[in-house]
Each structure stands twice: as C-alpha cells, then as structure tokens.
Design an enzyme around this catalytic site. Structure first.
Site, PDB file in Angstrom:
ATOM      1  N   LYS A 126       0.865  -1.186   0.000  1.00  0.00           N
ATOM      2  CA  LYS A 126       0.000   0.000   0.000  1.00  0.00           C
ATOM      3  C   LYS A 126       0.892   1.223   0.000  1.00  0.00           C
ATOM      4  O   LYS A 126       2.026   1.159   0.467  1.00  0.00           O
ATOM      5  CB  LYS A 126      -0.870   0.033   1.263  1.00  0.00           C
ATOM      6  CG  LYS A 126      -2.082   0.907   1.107  1.00  0.00           C
ATOM      7  CD  LYS A 126      -3.156   0.192   0.316  1.00  0.00           C
ATOM      8  CE  LYS A 126      -4.344   1.045  -0.009  1.00  0.00           C
ATOM      9  NZ  LYS A 126      -5.469   0.196  -0.480  1.00  0.00           N
ATOM     10  N   ASP A 166      -7.003   4.174  -4.640  1.00  0.00           N
ATOM     11  CA  ASP A 166      -7.683   3.985  -3.356  1.00  0.00           C
ATOM     12  C   ASP A 166      -8.327   5.349  -3.058  1.00  0.00           C
ATOM     13  O   ASP A 166      -8.565   6.117  -4.008  1.00  0.00           O
ATOM     14  CB  ASP A 166      -6.677   3.577  -2.259  1.00  0.00           C
ATOM     15  CG  ASP A 166      -7.351   3.048  -0.995  1.00  0.00           C
ATOM     16  OD1 ASP A 166      -7.748   1.875  -0.977  1.00  0.00           O
ATOM     17  OD2 ASP A 166      -7.510   3.812  -0.021  1.00  0.00           O
TER      18      ASP A 166
HETATM   19  P1  NDP Z   1     -12.987   7.424  -3.053  1.00  0.00           P
HETATM   20  O1  NDP Z   1     -11.945   8.445  -2.801  1.00  0.00           O
HETATM   21  O2  NDP Z   1     -13.511   7.223  -4.414  1.00  0.00           O
HETATM   22  O3  NDP Z   1     -14.240   7.687  -2.091  1.00  0.00           O
HETATM   23  C1  NDP Z   1     -14.102   7.733  -0.718  1.00  0.00           C
HETATM   24  C2  NDP Z   1     -15.443   8.042  -0.092  1.00  0.00           C
HETATM   25  O4  NDP Z   1     -15.346   7.851   1.310  1.00  0.00           O
HETATM   26  C3  NDP Z   1     -15.866   9.492  -0.282  1.00  0.00           C
HETATM   27  O5  NDP Z   1     -17.253   9.567  -0.323  1.00  0.00           O
HETATM   28  C4  NDP Z   1     -15.300  10.159   0.966  1.00  0.00           C
HETATM   29  O6  NDP Z   1     -15.966  11.356   1.341  1.00  0.00           O
HETATM   30  C5  NDP Z   1     -15.506   9.090   2.006  1.00  0.00           C
HETATM   31  N1  NDP Z   1     -14.456   9.214   3.042  1.00  0.00           N
HETATM   32  C6  NDP Z   1     -13.116   9.120   2.845  1.00  0.00           C
HETATM   33  N2  NDP Z   1     -12.454   9.320   3.993  1.00  0.00           N
HETATM   34  C7  NDP Z   1     -13.392   9.543   4.922  1.00  0.00           C
HETATM   35  C8  NDP Z   1     -13.340   9.802   6.298  1.00  0.00           C
HETATM   36  N3  NDP Z   1     -12.170   9.894   6.960  1.00  0.00           N
HETATM   37  N4  NDP Z   1     -14.523   9.951   6.952  1.00  0.00           N
HETATM   38  C9  NDP Z   1     -15.707   9.875   6.294  1.00  0.00           C
HETATM   39  N5  NDP Z   1     -15.813   9.622   4.966  1.00  0.00           N
HETATM   40  C10 NDP Z   1     -14.680   9.468   4.308  1.00  0.00           C
HETATM   41  O7  NDP Z   1     -12.372   6.066  -2.479  1.00  0.00           O
HETATM   42  P2  NDP Z   1     -12.807   4.553  -2.790  1.00  0.00           P
HETATM   43  O8  NDP Z   1     -14.260   4.461  -3.022  1.00  0.00           O
HETATM   44  O9  NDP Z   1     -11.864   4.019  -3.788  1.00  0.00           O
HETATM   45  O10 NDP Z   1     -12.441   3.852  -1.405  1.00  0.00           O
HETATM   46  C11 NDP Z   1     -13.378   3.704  -0.346  1.00  0.00           C
HETATM   47  C12 NDP Z   1     -12.927   2.587   0.585  1.00  0.00           C
HETATM   48  O11 NDP Z   1     -12.849   1.363  -0.140  1.00  0.00           O
HETATM   49  C13 NDP Z   1     -11.552   2.772   1.213  1.00  0.00           C
HETATM   50  O12 NDP Z   1     -11.571   2.206   2.496  1.00  0.00           O
HETATM   51  C14 NDP Z   1     -10.645   1.961   0.325  1.00  0.00           C
HETATM   52  O13 NDP Z   1      -9.487   1.542   1.000  1.00  0.00           O
HETATM   53  C15 NDP Z   1     -11.553   0.786  -0.001  1.00  0.00           C
HETATM   54  N6  NDP Z   1     -11.247   0.011  -1.191  1.00  0.00           N
HETATM   55  C16 NDP Z   1     -11.115   0.615  -2.417  1.00  0.00           C
HETATM   56  C17 NDP Z   1     -10.859  -0.151  -3.533  1.00  0.00           C
HETATM   57  C18 NDP Z   1     -10.771   0.433  -4.885  1.00  0.00           C
HETATM   58  O14 NDP Z   1     -10.605  -0.335  -5.835  1.00  0.00           O
HETATM   59  N7  NDP Z   1     -10.906   1.730  -5.058  1.00  0.00           N
HETATM   60  C19 NDP Z   1     -10.668  -1.605  -3.433  1.00  0.00           C
HETATM   61  C20 NDP Z   1     -10.912  -2.142  -2.123  1.00  0.00           C
HETATM   62  C21 NDP Z   1     -11.167  -1.342  -1.055  1.00  0.00           C
HETATM   63  P3  NDP Z   1     -15.275  12.778   1.112  1.00  0.00           P
HETATM   64  O15 NDP Z   1     -15.372  13.033  -0.360  1.00  0.00           O
HETATM   65  O16 NDP Z   1     -16.081  13.725   1.926  1.00  0.00           O
HETATM   66  O17 NDP Z   1     -13.869  12.665   1.587  1.00  0.00           O
HETATM   67  O1  2IT Z   2      -7.732  -1.819  -1.128  1.00  0.00           O
HETATM   68  C1  2IT Z   2      -7.642  -2.258  -2.297  1.00  0.00           C
HETATM   69  O2  2IT Z   2      -7.733  -3.463  -2.536  1.00  0.00           O
HETATM   70  C2  2IT Z   2      -7.448  -1.304  -3.391  1.00  0.00           C
HETATM   71  N1  2IT Z   2      -7.420  -0.102  -3.148  1.00  0.00           N
HETATM   72  C3  2IT Z   2      -7.242  -1.804  -4.790  1.00  0.00           C
HETATM   73  C4  2IT Z   2      -5.818  -2.246  -4.982  1.00  0.00           C
HETATM   74  C5  2IT Z   2      -5.441  -2.627  -6.393  1.00  0.00           C
HETATM   75  O3  2IT Z   2      -4.242  -2.903  -6.559  1.00  0.00           O
HETATM   76  O4  2IT Z   2      -6.279  -2.668  -7.287  1.00  0.00           O
END
Ligand code: NDP
Ligand code: 2IT
Length: 449
Positions: A126, A166
């Site tokens: 990460k 992420d």
């Molecule tokens: P994005 O940046 O696209 O979206 C994040 C969302 O979560 C936004 O709505 C944001 O709101 C909110 N958020 C972020 N930080 C906080 C916080 N501290 N408190 C409250 N709300 C918060 O990120 P992703 O959708 O990609 O990621 C979301 C989650 O999923 C994370 O935990 C990430 O690690 C996990 N994840 C992502 C993957 C991927 O492929 N993208 C894969 C697997 C897991 P705001 O805009 O107000 O900050």
């Molecule tokens: O938490 C996760 O699994 C991700 N943010 C995606 C990682 C990736 O390499 O696609």
C-alpha cells in the site's frame, strides 16, 4: 490464548506502539487463527507470524510541489512493500490528509491476505501521501502526481510492485502517474499501474469491480442463508468509487438503496437514491453530497456532527460501509441491530471496529469481511495486468464474468474454512483462516527469507 500467539501480539504491540490501526488489523487476523496454529506446530519453529507482521520494506519520501499561487508545498509519500510471497507487491495508493505510517501498514497488511484470497499471483503493498486532493485544481493534482512518481518510480515495475487507486486516487491520478513513469523510464510498461483509463491500456470493468464484487459476495452470502437482495433496503456509506458501483449492482439485483454519504453527512431518500445524479455530483463535478438536495429538496440531509456516522441510524436490511476505516463503531452496530439489519458488507478496508464486528456476529448479523468482500477491485487489477502482458483485451462481459467467478470462489473458501474450524457462518474467521493458511504454506515452501 496459545502462548505463541500471545507472545507475537505482545511483541508487535511493543514494536509499534504508536500505530493503532496497524495493531488493530494484526489483532483481528491473529485472534482468528489459533485453531490453525494448534494443528500446525511447525509454524512457530518457522517464525511464520514474526515474519508475517514485519513488512519486507517501508519507503518514505519527500514530495515537493508548487501550487497555483506559486507556493512550495512539501508532502510525505509512502510505499509499504509488505509481502512478495505470492506475486509482485500489489495494492493501492491513498491520497488523504489522514495518511500516516500506521494507516499505510494496516492497509498493506490487509492487502496481503486479501490478495491471497483472490487466488491470483499478487503480493501485498500500500502507498500514498498525506496530500489532500480536495479543492485542488487539475494542474495542482498533475504536478503533485508527477513529483510523487519522480521518487516512486525507482521502487516499482510491472514485475516488482504495481500500485493502483484507493481513496483520493482514481482514473485521473493514475493517468498523471502513468504519464510521468513512462516519461522517466522511456518505456511503455503497461502493467506498472492498474486502474488506467481504457484509452491507454486499462481494463473494462476495473472501475466497477470493487463495488460489483462486494455485491456478488453479498449475493452468495445471502444465498447460503436462503435469502436474496431482491426487495431489500440498502444503506451505503461513502459516495466514491466503491460506494457508487456497489449501489449500481445492488439496484440491478432489485434492492433499494435509500442512503449514501460523504465525510460531511448523508442523504436519505426514501424513494431510492438517484444514482445518475449521484454520479454527476461525485464523478463529474467532484462536489459535495448535500448538492443532491438541489434536485430532490424532499430528500433528507443529515449532517455529521461527531464520530458516529449518521447513516447507520437509518433503518435498513443491509448496511454497506464503503468509505473508510473504523467508520462503523459499537454505537452504530447497536443501532443497526436495533433496527433489524440482517447483513453488513465491508466495501471499505476495516470499516467496522473490532467491537462492532463482535457485536454484529453475536446478534446473528451476517458479516462479509473486507479482505474477502472488497477483493474484486484488486482481482480485476490482476486481470488488467494479465491483459497488459497478453497485449490483448477482454470485453466488459468477459471481465465481469471472471470477477463474478472469483468472488464466488472467495466466498466458498471463506465458507469452507469457517466450517472446517467449527465456525460455520462466521465469514470473518473463515476469510482470515483461508488466507493465512495459503500464505503460511507459501512461506514454508520458500525458506527463511
Ligand atoms: P474514493 O476516494 O472514491 O471515495 C471515498 C469516499 O469515502 C468518499 O465519499 C469520501 O468522502 C468518504 N471518506 C473518505 N475518507 C473519509 C473519512 N475519513 N470519513 C468519512 N468519509 C470518508 O475512495 P474509494 O471508493 O476508492 O475507497 C473507499 C474505501 O474502499 C476505502 O476504504 C478503500 O481503502 C476501499 N477500497 C477501495 C478499492 C478500490 O478499488 N478503489 C478496493 C478495495 C477497497 P469525502 O469526499 O467527503 O472525503
Ligand atoms: O484496497 C484495495 O484493494 C485497493 N485499493 C485496490 C488495490 C489494487 O491494486 O487494485
């Protein structure tokens, strides 16, 4: 508790005193694997746990850049290369002001287990920065990404370490990072980053994959308990990449998504969320969720005022935390149970606190654990890497079908491991055991490294 486990937990605590998120992630995994250690006594002699909790390498670096006013800003960059046991280091980059070493290490640690569950050849890593992308211009984002990559490039490569997105890192950022990597290396190394746009080597369905995968896992879990998504009420925290595509697929299966959120508050629309509008606000305009009210003044906006996310006070059948770590605490878990929740699916990484998960399981709520349920994103990243190597592309339907099959397999491994260790229905323990066994055996096979 088994002496060996106790010793490792104590040592890890002493060595990482100021890293609460990292200790939480380690605790969660280690406290589920005791029955495996009781059978495999050789794991202690081989120092499997000692090696598993120590990252292979942590890189931190300075990221200087110039903002639109000409001011020089210095951020800190990270890459935690946690484990290369079963493939090149693989995992996302997070740009968020809260990023620190503890958060990077917890995410890297989770990623090793998640990636093992996919069945694909990817290790765990990460990275990211404490850079805050909010209210930055496109040019500022580009300059930051270029500076970040000017250091990161030395440590990555399509057979070495493959970053992706992420929180705060999506298609736009991956594009700027890729452009700078290519420029420095003077080579088109397609598989060095995943989550690329389709026009220069990305995979169809990668953008949708984490959210879709979460719903495929949920479908399997409900199915195993004679239930379905059809007609269920769903609340989803976050309105980013994972949340939006989880909502899309849940709706396809006949569920009604009534609430979504961002860090300021949540929208509750009893008629069902208008997802096209949500995409417009979040993906196109990069706005705040409150703007939903401009078109739907009768929807409710609940502002967040403290640590308890207001979204979990809303009555729902299925809750999907898809924002960030520890966003669903014990207070929220109690409220969800009081309101009759039947299942919780973790789209975010470690969104439920340890106490919340324990409470939900004790009250017979089905829990789809993050490292299994959100693995669809990284699994599709691996499919993107394989397409880059082949120099050939699959259709959307082909990728989605592979993703679906992978999520079914992940669910089945969690189910089988839980049953084998008399924990039928506890997919949290099932996921930890299934992933741990695979990694421990790979470590055993590769000698003391
Ligand atoms: P994005 O940046 O696209 O979206 C994040 C969302 O979560 C936004 O709505 C944001 O709101 C909110 N958020 C972020 N930080 C906080 C916080 N501290 N408190 C409250 N709300 C918060 O990120 P992703 O959708 O990609 O990621 C979301 C989650 O999923 C994370 O935990 C990430 O690690 C996990 N994840 C992502 C993957 C991927 O492929 N993208 C894969 C697997 C897991 P705001 O805009 O107000 O900050
Ligand atoms: O938490 C996760 O699994 C991700 N943010 C995606 C990682 C990736 O390499 O696609």
């Amino acid at each position: 508790m088994n002496d060996y486990l106790h010793k490792i937990l104590e040592e890890t605590k002493q060595k990482n005193l100021n890293e609460p998120e990292y200790l939480q992630a380690v605790n969660e995994v280690l406290s589920s694997i005791e029955p495996v250690l009781n059978i495999h006594k050789e794991y202690e002699q081989l120092a499997i746990l000692e090696r598993m909790v120590e990252p292979e390498r942590i890189i931190t670096f300075r990221v200087p850049w110039v903002n639109d006013e000409g001011k020089i800003i210095v951020n800190r960059g990270y890459r935690v290369q946690f484990s290369s046991l079963i493939g090149p280091y693989k995992g996302g980059l997070r740009f968020h002001p809260s990023v620190n070493q503890s958060i990077m290490k917890f995410l890297g640690f989770e990623q090793i287990f998640k990636n093992a569950l996919t069945g694909l050849p990817i290790g765990g890593a990460k990275g990211g920065s404490d850079f805050d992308p909010k209210h930055k211009s496109d040019n500022e984002i580009m300059r930051f990404c270029q500076s970040f990559m000017t250091e990161l490039y030395r440590h990555i490569g399509q057979d070495v370490d493959v970053p992706a997105g992420d929180i705060g890192v999506g298609g736009r950022e991956i594009g700027y990072l890729f452009g700078q990597y290519k420029r420095i290396r003077n080579a088109y190394e397609g598989g060095v980053l995943t989550g690329k746009d389709i026009c220069y080597g990305g995979s169809l369905a990668r953008k949708e994959a984490t959210g879709y995968g979460l719903i495929f896992f949920m479908r399997e879990m409900l199915n195993a308990h004679n239930n379905t998504l059809q007609g269920k009420t769903v609340t989803i925290s976050g309105s980013g990449n994972v949340a939006i595509y989880a909502a899309e697929k849940a709706m396809k299966y006949g569920a009604k998504v009534v609430a979504m959120s961002d860090s300021n508050g949540c929208i509750y629309d009893t008629n069902g969320i208008d997802l096209d509008l949500m995409k417009q606000i979040k993906e196109v305009e990069r706005g705040r969720i409150k703007e939903y009210l401009n078109k739907y003044p009768n929807a409710q906006y609940i502002e967040r005022t403290n640590d308890d996310s207001p979204i979990w006070t809303i009555k729902t059948d299925i809750a999907l935390p898809c924002a960030t770590q520890n966003e669903l605490n014990l207070t929220s878990a109690k409220k969800l149970v009081e309101n009759g929740v039947i299942a919780v699916g973790e789209g975010a990484n470690m969104p439920c606190t340890l106490e919340a998960t324990e409470y939900l399981l004790k009250h017979n709520v089905l829990v789809a654990p993050a490292k299994a349920a959100n693995a669809g994103g990284v699994a599709t990243s691996a499919i993107e890497m394989s397409q880059n190597s082949m120099r050939f592309y699959y259709t959307f339907e082909e990728v989605e079908e592979k993703l679906d099959r992978i999520m079914v397999n992940i669910f089945n491994s969690c189910k089988k491991a839980a049953e084998e260790y008399n924990q039928s229905g506890n997919y949290v323990i099932g996921a930890n055991i299934a992933a741990f066994k695979k990694l421990a055996d790979a470590m055993k096979a590769q000698g003391i490294v």
